[in-house]
Design an enzyme around this catalytic site. Structure first.
Site, PDB file in Angstrom:
ATOM      1  N   HIS A   1       0.840  -1.202   0.000  1.00  0.00           N
ATOM      2  CA  HIS A   1       0.000   0.000   0.000  1.00  0.00           C
ATOM      3  C   HIS A   1       0.873   1.248   0.000  1.00  0.00           C
ATOM      4  CE1 HIS A   1      -3.259  -2.757   1.715  1.00  0.00           C
ATOM      5  NE2 HIS A   1      -3.539  -2.499   0.466  1.00  0.00           N
TER       6      HIS A   1
ATOM      7  N   HIS B   1       2.677  -3.823   6.692  1.00  0.00           N
ATOM      8  CA  HIS B   1       1.723  -2.729   6.452  1.00  0.00           C
ATOM      9  C   HIS B   1       1.764  -1.753   7.630  1.00  0.00           C
ATOM     10  CE1 HIS B   1      -0.765  -4.608   3.154  1.00  0.00           C
ATOM     11  NE2 HIS B   1      -0.054  -5.651   3.563  1.00  0.00           N
TER      12      HIS B   1
ATOM     13  N   ARG C   1      -3.418   4.741  -1.870  1.00  0.00           N
ATOM     14  CA  ARG C   1      -3.242   3.395  -1.320  1.00  0.00           C
ATOM     15  C   ARG C   1      -2.967   2.337  -2.406  1.00  0.00           C
ATOM     16  NH1 ARG C   1      -5.403  -0.330   2.695  1.00  0.00           N
ATOM     17  NH2 ARG C   1      -6.524  -2.053   1.765  1.00  0.00           N
TER      18      ARG C   1
ATOM     19  N   GLU D   1       1.595   3.754   3.091  1.00  0.00           N
ATOM     20  CA  GLU D   1       2.126   3.194   4.340  1.00  0.00           C
ATOM     21  C   GLU D   1       3.651   3.252   4.328  1.00  0.00           C
ATOM     22  OE1 GLU D   1       0.111  -0.628   4.369  1.00  0.00           O
ATOM     23  OE2 GLU D   1      -1.841   0.343   4.260  1.00  0.00           O
TER      24      GLU D   1
ATOM     25  N   GLU E   1       1.043  -5.026  11.058  1.00  0.00           N
ATOM     26  CA  GLU E   1       0.643  -3.618  10.955  1.00  0.00           C
ATOM     27  C   GLU E   1       1.522  -2.856  11.932  1.00  0.00           C
ATOM     28  OE1 GLU E   1      -1.760  -2.117   9.161  1.00  0.00           O
ATOM     29  OE2 GLU E   1      -3.292  -3.605   8.698  1.00  0.00           O
TER      30      GLU E   1
HETATM   31  C1  9B3 Z   1      -6.069  -7.281   4.816  1.00  0.00           C
HETATM   32  C2  9B3 Z   1      -6.039  -8.521   4.259  1.00  0.00           C
HETATM   33 CL1  9B3 Z   1      -7.071  -8.926   2.933  1.00  0.00          CL
HETATM   34  C3  9B3 Z   1      -5.181  -9.502   4.746  1.00  0.00           C
HETATM   35  N1  9B3 Z   1      -5.167 -10.748   4.180  1.00  0.00           N
HETATM   36  N2  9B3 Z   1      -4.377  -9.231   5.761  1.00  0.00           N
HETATM   37  C4  9B3 Z   1      -4.383  -8.000   6.307  1.00  0.00           C
HETATM   38  C5  9B3 Z   1      -5.219  -6.992   5.853  1.00  0.00           C
HETATM   39  C6  9B3 Z   1      -5.183  -5.634   6.456  1.00  0.00           C
HETATM   40  C7  9B3 Z   1      -4.590  -4.576   5.561  1.00  0.00           C
HETATM   41  C8  9B3 Z   1      -5.516  -4.335   4.367  1.00  0.00           C
HETATM   42  O1  9B3 Z   1      -5.145  -4.734   3.270  1.00  0.00           O
HETATM   43  O2  9B3 Z   1      -6.596  -3.763   4.516  1.00  0.00           O
HETATM   44  C9  9B3 Z   1      -4.444  -3.353   6.348  1.00  0.00           C
HETATM   45 SE1  9B3 Z   1      -3.590  -1.926   5.443  1.00  0.00          SE
HETATM   46 ZN    ZN Z   2      -1.733  -1.943   4.044  1.00  0.00          ZN
END
Ligand code: 9B3
Ligand code: ZN
Ligand code: ZN
Length: 427
Positions: A183, A311, A241, A186, A385
């Site tokens: 992303h 992330h 993003r 980030e 995160e």
């Molecule tokens: C989202 C998904 Cl789909 C995953 N498999 N693991 C973590 C996340 C959280 C991140 C997102 O893509 O929304 C947070 Se930036």
């Molecule tokens: Zn992310």
């Protein structure tokens, strides 16, 4: 007379309190407390209009009653937005009252600033800087670093992976994969990848954990998985993003690369609308960045034992599934790993990380890379995160990079060393 009027207006702007509720001359980030379903509807509505950018949660559909919402609001829409909040009895605080200044601080070229004592790794770097750094690092450590091109982005920028290896040759080496910068906004994520590489190379044969890691595993590091998006956050829109792919049926740009993998692709928690932040793309792996990573992992799936995706923000150590409320077969084992890692971060850095299966800890979200890697057979698969919890959010100041990276490094080492024990080749 006219001049006097302008003067008076200017004076009044300066007199506005820092938490100025009405008009501000600056773009702000608000924290909004939602407590009822009606309020959730209102905030969902606001967050998809008025040129606002939703910081947390990632998509309006994740807003429910009892959600704390972080919303970026441009200066010229602050009056409208705060009026709406007041009308619907929504309370809010100002998290950041001047994002332009913060952004300026982060993009300033500190190497030309003699007062700055921050090291290269305590600053954010442009994409060009990072490409240069990749090259330089490979040259400086020819016996430990190999660079491979695994594909290119939508706008044809190269996707380079650094392979770190210890100097001890071992047959059938296992491997770790780490990707950063899926992303674009980030920024702490690519900063962590650089930090991690430099730390590993510097402390090999000095720090026991790093030495053991590099002697038992090759470590593949992709510092910027979404170079087009990252570049865009430096030149045009800091809040971007997704990647930068164009779609045929819409004028909106970009696919969420973390919704583009083939894991319950585009079900609840993703969107099939190209204008949304969590747009899943045309089909699984439709995006060259996701496809490149998936191809690499498919061709290395027997050696890669640990998958890690970095992330921000929120301070969480997550494992599959995101795409379903089901528990993975080794749920208890993965839970123990993140629990231990979080405990160490709490003990050494006095910082709390949440941990658990993604769907229950953060939100239901299909199409993520960690879930896909898990289903491929990489049964130690995690998403980190990093800092913070929303004080600065995506605009974490450079002075906080070192703490954010050190604690994530500690968590990574903790998990990696356990995985090394658990996947010891049978004689
Ligand atoms: C989202 C998904 Cl789909 C995953 N498999 N693991 C973590 C996340 C959280 C991140 C997102 O893509 O929304 C947070 Se930036
Ligand atoms: Zn992310
Ligand atoms: Zn301003």
């Amino acid at each position: 007379m006219k001049a006097l009027l302008i003067w008076a207006v200017l004076l009044n702007f300066y007199k506005l309190p820092k938490t100025g509720d009405c008009a501000s001359t600056h773009d702000q980030v608000l924290s909004i407390q939602v407590t009822t379903h009606q309020q959730a509807d209102i905030v969902r509505n606001i967050s998809s209009q008025y040129e606002t950018v939703l910081w947390s949660p990632t998509s309006p559909e994740y807003i429910g009653a009892h959600t704390e919402v972080h919303l970026f609001v441009p200066a010229n829409k602050l009056g409208t937005v705060t009026d709406l909040l007041q009308t619907h009895l929504l309370t809010h605080q100002v998290l950041l009252d001047n994002t332009e200044d913060l952004i300026e601080m982060q993009t300033r070229n500190e190497s030309s600033d003699p007062r700055s004592s921050a090291s290269y790794y305590e600053r954010y770097h442009s994409l060009e800087d990072i490409y240069y750094w990749i090259n330089k690092t490979a040259q400086d450590y020819p016996d430990m670093v190999k660079v491979t091109l695994i594909g290119s982005s939508y706008e044809k920028r190269p996707l380079y992976v650094l392979k770190l290896s210890g100097r001890q040759e071992r047959a059938e080496k296992r491997a770790i994969w780490i990707d950063c910068g899926i992303h674009a906004r980030e920024w702490i994520s690519p900063a962590f990848c650089l930090w991690f590489v430099q730390y590993s190379l510097n402390f090999y044969n000095l720090n026991n954990d790093i030495t053991e890691m590099l002697n038992s595993m090759d470590i593949y590091v992709l510092p910027v998985m979404n170079p087009d998006g990252y570049k865009y956050t430096w030149t045009t829109n800091r809040m971007w993003r997704k990647n930068r792919s164009l779609s045929k049926e819409s004028n909106c740009v970009g696919t969420d690369l973390n919704r583009n993998f083939d894991a319950n692709w585009c079900t609840k928690g993703a969107s099939n609308r190209p204008c949304d932040e969590i747009y899943c793309g045309q089909f699984p792996e439709s995006e060259p960045e996701a496809e490149a990573v998936a191809n690499f992992l498919r061709s290395h799936k027997d050696s890669v034992k640990l998958y890690l995706s970095i992330h921000s923000y929120g301070q969480m150590l997550l494992f599959p599934y995101s795409c379903s409320n089901e528990e993975v077969p080794n749920h208890a084992e993965l839970f123990e790993l993140v629990q231990e890692a979080a405990m160490k971060v709490r003990r050494y850095y006095r910082n709390n990380y949440k941990y658990g299966a993604s769907a229950k800890t953060i939100y239901l979200a299909p199409g993520g890379s960690d879930d896909w890697a898990y289903n491929l057979g990489i049964h130690y698969s995690f998403t980190f995160e990093l800092e913070d919890r929303g004080r600065y959010g995506f605009l974490l100041p450079p002075s906080l990079i070192s703490k954010a990276c050190n604690e994530a490094l500690l968590a990574l080492k903790s998990i990696a060393l356990r995985v090394i024990q658990k996947t010891q080749p049978q004689p």
